[in-house]
Design an enzyme around this catalytic site. Structure first.
Site, PDB file in Angstrom:
ATOM      1  N   GLU A   1      -4.354   1.868  -2.439  1.00  0.00           N
ATOM      2  CA  GLU A   1      -5.597   2.274  -1.758  1.00  0.00           C
ATOM      3  C   GLU A   1      -5.435   3.449  -0.808  1.00  0.00           C
ATOM      4  O   GLU A   1      -6.425   4.058  -0.415  1.00  0.00           O
ATOM      5  CB  GLU A   1      -6.215   1.084  -1.010  1.00  0.00           C
ATOM      6  CG  GLU A   1      -5.434   0.680   0.227  1.00  0.00           C
ATOM      7  CD  GLU A   1      -6.285   0.031   1.303  1.00  0.00           C
ATOM      8  OE1 GLU A   1      -7.502  -0.111   1.131  1.00  0.00           O
ATOM      9  OE2 GLU A   1      -5.717  -0.333   2.346  1.00  0.00           O
TER      10      GLU A   1
ATOM     11  N   HIS B   1      -2.922  -4.527   3.167  1.00  0.00           N
ATOM     12  CA  HIS B   1      -3.858  -3.918   4.126  1.00  0.00           C
ATOM     13  C   HIS B   1      -3.270  -3.684   5.513  1.00  0.00           C
ATOM     14  O   HIS B   1      -3.576  -2.670   6.117  1.00  0.00           O
ATOM     15  CB  HIS B   1      -5.153  -4.732   4.258  1.00  0.00           C
ATOM     16  CG  HIS B   1      -6.110  -4.206   5.289  1.00  0.00           C
ATOM     17  ND1 HIS B   1      -6.783  -3.004   5.132  1.00  0.00           N
ATOM     18  CD2 HIS B   1      -6.503  -4.687   6.496  1.00  0.00           C
ATOM     19  CE1 HIS B   1      -7.562  -2.796   6.189  1.00  0.00           C
ATOM     20  NE2 HIS B   1      -7.403  -3.788   7.035  1.00  0.00           N
TER      21      HIS B   1
ATOM     22  N   ASP C   1       0.798  -1.226   0.000  1.00  0.00           N
ATOM     23  CA  ASP C   1       0.000   0.000   0.000  1.00  0.00           C
ATOM     24  C   ASP C   1       0.840   1.290   0.000  1.00  0.00           C
ATOM     25  O   ASP C   1       1.600   1.536   0.943  1.00  0.00           O
ATOM     26  CB  ASP C   1      -0.911   0.035   1.235  1.00  0.00           C
ATOM     27  CG  ASP C   1      -1.708  -1.262   1.439  1.00  0.00           C
ATOM     28  OD1 ASP C   1      -1.207  -2.340   1.063  1.00  0.00           O
ATOM     29  OD2 ASP C   1      -2.811  -1.182   2.005  1.00  0.00           O
TER      30      ASP C   1
ATOM     31  N   HIS D   1     -10.358   0.861   1.025  1.00  0.00           N
ATOM     32  CA  HIS D   1     -10.399   2.314   0.784  1.00  0.00           C
ATOM     33  C   HIS D   1     -10.613   2.654  -0.694  1.00  0.00           C
ATOM     34  O   HIS D   1     -10.407   3.811  -1.099  1.00  0.00           O
ATOM     35  CB  HIS D   1      -9.100   2.968   1.275  1.00  0.00           C
ATOM     36  CG  HIS D   1      -8.939   2.928   2.761  1.00  0.00           C
ATOM     37  ND1 HIS D   1      -9.750   3.653   3.617  1.00  0.00           N
ATOM     38  CD2 HIS D   1      -8.094   2.233   3.566  1.00  0.00           C
ATOM     39  CE1 HIS D   1      -9.386   3.419   4.877  1.00  0.00           C
ATOM     40  NE2 HIS D   1      -8.392   2.546   4.871  1.00  0.00           N
TER      41      HIS D   1
HETATM   42 FE   LIG Z   1      -3.901   0.089   3.192  1.00  0.00          FE
HETATM   43 FE   LIG Z   2      -6.901  -1.646   3.484  1.00  0.00          FE
END
Ligand SMILES: [Fe+2]
Ligand SMILES: [Fe+2]
Length: 274
Positions: free
Chosen positions: A39, A178, A8, A68
Site C-alpha cells: 500500500e 499498517h 508494507d 492507501h
Molecule cells: Fe502502510
Molecule cells: Fe495503512
C-alpha cells in the site's frame, strides 16, 4: 507449505530491498507462496501498475493494499485486471477490485488470501469480522484452499488480536499490517493459526514509519501546513513472518520472524536451512 509474509513496502528503498532479496529467499527457503503488502510502495502512497508488476516479478504471489489502496488513482482501474492484488474486503459495495483471492500455486496447491481493515482509529467501514466470516465460509481451509492467509490492516492491536482469535483454526496465518513496526508476539494460537500483530514494513527504519523524519516531527510540533511526506532513503529492512504449514490441515507448525537488512536486529528462520 512454506509461506513468507512481508509487511508494507515503503517507497523506493523498500521496493529495491524486495526486488534484490526476494528471488534469493524464494530459492534458498524453497518458498511455496509469498504475500506482500504494497500500500505504500509508490512514493509512500499507494501502488502503480508498473510497481505491482515489479513486485510480482520479484516473487510475490499476492499483493495486499489497505487504507492507501487508491492513493494512486490508476489503481482504481488496474486492480480490476489484477486478480493477485486485493484491497480490504470490508470496503463499501461497489469499490473496485476484490477483498479476497484464491490463487493456484506452482506446487499445485491453492492459497486463499483475504484482507480486512480495522475500524478502531480508522475509517468507518463495514464490520471486518462479518467480512472475514463470509470469506472464510466461502472457501474453507482444507476444503476450498490448502492455505489461508488473512492480512488485518488495522491500527489497534486489540482489534488485530480479536480477529486473530476469531479466525483461529480456520486460517493458516492471521497477520497485521499498517502500523509499520514489527511486534514480537508471533505465536501459533490454540487451534493452529499462526499470528503476529504487525508484520512491520519493508522500509528504512531510520525514519518515522518509513518517512523522512523532519516533516513528521515538524507536524507534531507546529500545526501548520508544510511539505509533503517523502519516504526515507536509507537501506530498508525486509520485515515479516515465515510460516510452515501442515499440508494436510493447512494449519501452522513452525513460525519465525524475518528481519533482513537495514537497521533492525536481524532474524531468519533456522528451520528451512539444509
Ligand atoms: Fe502502510
Ligand atoms: Fe495503512
Amino acid at each position: 507449505m512454506r509461506l513468507l509474509f512481508l509487511g508494507d513496502i515503503v517507497g523506493r528503498t523498500g521496493r529495491n530491498a524486495v526486488i534484490e532479496r526476494l528471488p534469493g529467499l524464494r530459492e534458498a527457503w524453497k518458498l511455496d507462496a509469498v504475500i506482500i503488502n504494497g500500500e505504500n510502495a509508490a512514493g509512500g502512497f499507494g501502488l502503480t501498475e508498473a510497481i505491482f508488476d515489479e513486485v510480482v516479478a520479484s516473487g510475490a504471489d499476492v499483493v495486499t493494499l489497505g487504507n492507501h489502496s487508491f492513493d494512486q488513482r490508476e489503481a482504481l482501474v488496474f486492480i480490476e485486471r489484477a486478480p493477485r492484488l486485493i484491497r480490504p474486503a470490508n470496503y463499501p459495495k461497489g469499490t473496485p477490485g476484490r477483498g479476497a483471492t484464491l490463487v493456484d500455486l506452482k506446487n499445485g496447491m491453492r492459497l486463499l488470501v483475504v484482507q480486512v481493515m480495522g475500524r478502531v482509529y480508522m475509517d468507518a467501514l463495514d464490520d471486518p469480522f462479518a467480512a472475514l466470516e463470509r470469506e472464510l465460509a466461502a472457501c474453507p481451509l482444507g476444503l476450498g484452499a490448502d492455505a489461508v492467509v488473512v492480512d488485518v490492516h488495522a491500527e489497534a492491536t486489540s482489534e488485530k488480536q480479536a480477529l486473530g482469535h476469531f479466525a483461529d483454526g480456520r486460517a493458516s496465518l492471521v497477520i497485521g499490517t499498517h502500523t509499520h513496526v514489527p511486534t514480537s508476539d508471533h505465536q501459533i494460537l490454540g487451534h493452529g493459526t499462526a499470528y503476529m500483530s504487525d508484520a512491520g514494513m519493508c522500509g528504512d527504519y531510520d525514519s518515522v514509519l518509513g518517512m523522512d523524519k523532519e516533516e513528521p516531527i515538524r507536524r507534531f510540533i507546529q500545526k501548520t501546513p508544510g511539505l509533503r511526506f517523502e519516504p526515507a532513503t536509507g537501506e530498508a529492512t525486509l520485515s515479516g513472518l515465515a510460516v510452515e504449514t501442515d499440508d494436510r490441515t493447512g494449519l501452522a507448525v513452525k513460525i519465525a520472524p524475518v528481519r533482513i537488512g537495514g537497521k533492525l536486529s536481524q532474524a531468519e528462520p533456522d528451520f528451512w536451512l539444509e
